[in-house]
Every structure is written in structure tokens, then in C-alpha cells.
Write a protein that holds these residues in place. Structure first.
Motif, short mmCIF file in Angstrom:
data_model
loop_
_atom_site.label_atom_id
_atom_site.label_comp_id
_atom_site.label_asym_id
_atom_site.label_seq_id
_atom_site.Cartn_x
_atom_site.Cartn_y
_atom_site.Cartn_z
N ARG A 73 48.05 -13.29 16.35
CA ARG A 73 48.97 -13.33 17.49
C ARG A 73 49.00 -14.76 18.04
N SER A 74 50.20 -15.24 18.30
CA SER A 74 50.38 -16.61 18.79
C SER A 74 50.92 -16.61 20.20
N TYR A 75 50.51 -17.62 20.97
CA TYR A 75 50.85 -17.73 22.38
C TYR A 75 51.19 -19.17 22.71
N ALA A 76 52.24 -19.35 23.50
CA ALA A 76 52.52 -20.66 24.08
C ALA A 76 51.81 -20.74 25.42
N ILE A 77 51.25 -21.90 25.72
CA ILE A 77 50.53 -22.09 26.97
C ILE A 77 50.85 -23.47 27.53
N LEU A 127 38.48 -31.71 35.81
CA LEU A 127 39.85 -31.34 35.49
C LEU A 127 39.94 -30.77 34.08
N ASP A 128 39.25 -31.41 33.14
CA ASP A 128 39.23 -30.89 31.77
C ASP A 128 38.61 -29.50 31.73
N GLN A 129 37.55 -29.30 32.48
CA GLN A 129 36.88 -28.00 32.50
C GLN A 129 37.79 -26.91 33.05
N ILE A 130 38.60 -27.25 34.04
CA ILE A 130 39.53 -26.28 34.61
C ILE A 130 40.53 -25.82 33.56
N ILE A 131 41.09 -26.77 32.80
CA ILE A 131 42.05 -26.40 31.77
C ILE A 131 41.39 -25.55 30.69
N ALA A 132 40.15 -25.89 30.34
CA ALA A 132 39.41 -25.08 29.36
C ALA A 132 39.17 -23.67 29.89
N GLU A 133 38.86 -23.54 31.18
CA GLU A 133 38.67 -22.21 31.79
C GLU A 133 39.94 -21.39 31.72
N ILE A 134 41.07 -22.05 31.96
CA ILE A 134 42.35 -21.34 31.91
C ILE A 134 42.62 -20.87 30.49
N ALA A 135 42.29 -21.70 29.50
CA ALA A 135 42.46 -21.26 28.11
C ALA A 135 41.59 -20.04 27.81
N ARG A 136 40.36 -20.04 28.29
CA ARG A 136 39.48 -18.89 28.08
C ARG A 136 40.07 -17.64 28.75
N ALA A 137 40.60 -17.81 29.96
CA ALA A 137 41.23 -16.68 30.65
C ALA A 137 42.45 -16.18 29.88
N ALA A 138 43.20 -17.10 29.28
CA ALA A 138 44.36 -16.70 28.50
C ALA A 138 43.95 -15.90 27.27
N VAL A 139 42.87 -16.30 26.61
CA VAL A 139 42.38 -15.56 25.44
C VAL A 139 41.94 -14.15 25.85
N ARG A 140 41.26 -14.05 26.99
CA ARG A 140 40.84 -12.72 27.45
C ARG A 140 42.07 -11.86 27.78
N ALA A 141 43.09 -12.47 28.38
CA ALA A 141 44.30 -11.72 28.69
C ALA A 141 45.01 -11.26 27.43
N ALA A 142 44.92 -12.07 26.40
CA ALA A 142 45.55 -11.71 25.13
C ALA A 142 44.78 -10.63 24.39
N GLY A 143 43.52 -10.43 24.77
CA GLY A 143 42.71 -9.39 24.14
C GLY A 143 42.21 -9.78 22.77
#
Length: 352
Positions: free
Chosen positions: A318-322, A336-352
Motif C-alpha cells: 500500500r502506498s501513501y502520499a505524505i 524539527l527533524d524528530q517531529i517529522i519522523a514522529e508524524i511519519a510513524r503516526a502515519a504508518v500506524r494510521a495506515a495499519g
């Protein structure tokens, strides 16, 4: 839109051509931003958890503003935080620039082996290996400039390509013609970058990081602050998270350039190691990613732009644009870099 995000979904109906990442997926019919959308048979994202998690992260960014967009490229289900707000792009702009150059090449208006002559008046602010190489090297092919601009975020290379295809307005007009209306390029880097820190348009005496930093340091602090405030409020050279997702989806689905051109763009993006501690750091090791980051200079304790946008594919294909944009924060670069990495992790969890 309020503090938290908005969400939409879409019907899956047409075969999707995933040109940049590869892999098999269901497809989605194109849709406009505010069109009424229905549920898809594709697995839905866990948006409530994503909304809560990103909301907490946004609180930590204050007084800065966080913009986030996430789109399931199978069914176009989308979640947005400050999705309609324009954010300064910085080097993220080199991704639509690269696509525009390749579209011009496909239209027969330029060749990748065409030689471009670099004059002293063409030099742009750092980062720019092309400027650093001048005057020992004064000739570059379009392909080489594309590699420097997209792969290395070279400002001189980007400006030369932008001029070659008709200037910033021509690129924005192309985007609008492709129904991408919330991504705009308005200035050359040699104009935008000095203006954003209170300087006049770039001059060759400022070539190189040391000379350019010395010129910035000579600007009175109040003038720097005023310039930074104007830059963050300026609608020029901005993208909304919604608009960037639209661009990424069209690029990924083959609506903007051919498969061969998309593959070339992917190859160039993979050469750029900048931003490795942002989206890439938040994804599983076995996930695929193409992305473009952008970063402004921190001026008087304020960072106008720290961004990262792209498309990732998980092991389940499954592919996602972010798209993640941060503006006006007082946090340091590591945070700032850590925040963007956290958002990516949250996106992966949302994607399941």
C-alpha cells in the motif's frame, strides 16, 4: 478548518499506475478537493488516532504552525491538518520544478543533453555546487543541472532550469493547467533566499557559504526579523498540504510525466541524502520512499520552513502520499527533524 484535521474518501475504480514506487495496487478515480466522496472497499486508515497524535505534536510546535497531509493512493482517502494553509516550500519546490522540466522535455521543447552556459550573473545562494564550481566550470547539460537541482538541492541549477523553461510563472501555469492550483513558484532562488533574510537580490560576491553567511550577519537583527515575518506571511512560493498531496498523487499515477521520466525523477531523488532524519527515520526499514525535503535558515531564533514531502510504500504494497510543513517554530533542527519522523510513524500506524 479547526485545530484538527479533515478527512475525505474516494471510490476505487480505475487501475492505478504506481510509477515512482512500483508494486501492485488497486486504483482510484481522480477527484477534486471538495467533491463529495464515498467509502471505498480499500482498508480505511485509522484517522481518529492519527488526528489525536498529530494534534499533540502540533501543540509542541507552537507558536509555529504545523501542516500535514496523508493520502492513501489506492482510494484517495485523505486526512489534513491545516490542509488549506499555504506554507513556504523552500527546496520542496525543486520537485515540481523537476517534473515541469521533464514535461517540457517530453513536449520536445528541450533536450536533456542540451548544454547550458553559466554566467557570473546566473549564480545563486548556497547550497550550490554549481556556483562553487564557477568559473572553473561554466558548462552543464540539462540532465546534469536536473541532477544537481533535484538530487542535491542546488539553487543555481534550479534557477538555470527555471529560466530555461520560461521562469517561475511558466511552471505555476503548467501546474494550474494540470489542475494543481495550490502549489506555486514565483521567484528564482537568487531573489527569494536573500529577500527572506533581509538582503537585496543575490550578488556573486556572496558566492559560497562563508561569504553569504557574512552578508546575512551584516543585516541588522530588526531587519532580519521583519524580513522573516514577511516571508512567512507571503503567499508566493508556497504550497498547501492539500495541494502537495494533489501533486504527488498526479505524479505517482502518471498524469504529469511518462513512466520513463518518472523513473528518472525517482533516481535523482534517491541520490539526495538530505532529510534522512525526517520522513525516512519514521518509516519501517523495509518501506520504500521517494521524498524531497526543504529547509530555511533559522533567523533570530525563528525557523520559517522545515518540510518533507513524498510517497512511501509499506511491505503490504500500500502506498501513501505524505506532506509535512513546519513554519515559524523556535525549535532547533534536531527537534524539527524528530517531529517529522514522529508524524511519519503516526502515519504508518494510521495506515495499519
Amino acid at each position: 478548518m479547526g485545530r484538527f484535521g479533515s478527512r475525505v474518501g474516494a471510490d476505487a475504480s480505475l487501475p492505478r499506475r504506481n510509477l515512482l514506487i512500483g508494486g501492485l495496487a488497486l486504483a482510484a478515480a481522480a477527484c477534486q478537493n471538495n467533491a463529495p466522496l464515498t467509502a471505498s472497499d480499500s482498508r480505511p486508515m485509522k484517522l481518529d488516532a492519527l488526528e489525536a497524535e498529530v494534534g499533540r505534536i502540533a501543540d509542541r510546535c507552537r507558536p509555529g504552525v504545523l501542516g500535514v497531509g496523508l493520502m492513501n493512493l489506492e482510494n484517495l482517502e485523505t486526512w489534513l491538518l491545516n490542509g488549506e494553509r499555504p506554507f513556504p516550500m523552500q527546496s520542496v519546490a525543486k520537485l515540481p520544478l523537476g517534473a515541469a522540466v521533464l514535461a517540457e522535455m517530453e513536449a520536445g521543447h528541450l533536450r536533456l543533453d542540451e548544454v547550458v552556459q553559466v554566467q557570473e550573473t546566473d549564480l545563486s545562494p548556497p547550497f550550490s555546487p554549481v556556483a562553487d564550481a564557477w568559473p572553473q566550470r561554466t558548462q552543464w547539460t540539462v540532465r546534469e543541472l536536473l541532477a544537481e537541482a533535484v538530487g542535491q538541492s542546488d539553487n543555481t541549477a534550479a534557477d538555470l532550469l527555471m529560466r530555461r523553461v520560461g521562469g517561475p510563472g511558466a511552471i505555476t501555469a503548467w501546474l494550474v493547467s494540470e489542475r494543481i492550483e495550490e502549489v506555486r513558484l514565483d521567484r528564482y532562488a537568487r531573489e527569494l533566499q536573500p529577500q527572506s533574510v533581509g538582503l537585496m537580490p543575490f550578488r556573486s560576491a556572496w558566492r559560497g557559504e562563508a561569504a553569504y553567511l557574512q552578508a546575512i550577519t551584516a543585516v541588522p537583527p530588526a531587519q532580519q526579523q521583519a524580513a522573516t515575518a514577511r516571508y512567512m506571511a507571503d503567499p508566493q512560493d508556497t504550497a498547501t498540504p492539500r495541494g502537495m498531496l494533489n501533486f504527488l498523487q498526479k505524479l505517482d499515477s502518471g498524469q504529469l510525466v511518462s513512466p520513463a521520466s518518472a523513473q528518472l525523477l525517482l533516481t535523482l531523488l534517491k541520490q539526495n541524502t538530505a532529510g534522512a532524519t525526517r520522513l525516512r527515520a519514521g518509516l519501517p526499514p523495509n518501506a520504500s520512499l521517494f521524498h524531497k525535503s526543504g529547509t530555511s535558515r533559522t533567523i533570530q531564533g525563528v525557523n520559517p520552513a522545515t518540510n518533507d514531502v513524498g510517497v512511501f510504500t509499506l511491505p503490504n504494497n500500500r502506498s501513501y502520499a505524505i506532506a509535512v510543513f513546519l513554519s515559524g517554530t523556535s525549535l532547533d533542527g534536531v527537534a524539527l527533524d524528530q517531529i517529522i519522523a514522529e508524524i511519519a510513524r503516526a502515519a504508518v500506524r494510521a495506515a495499519g
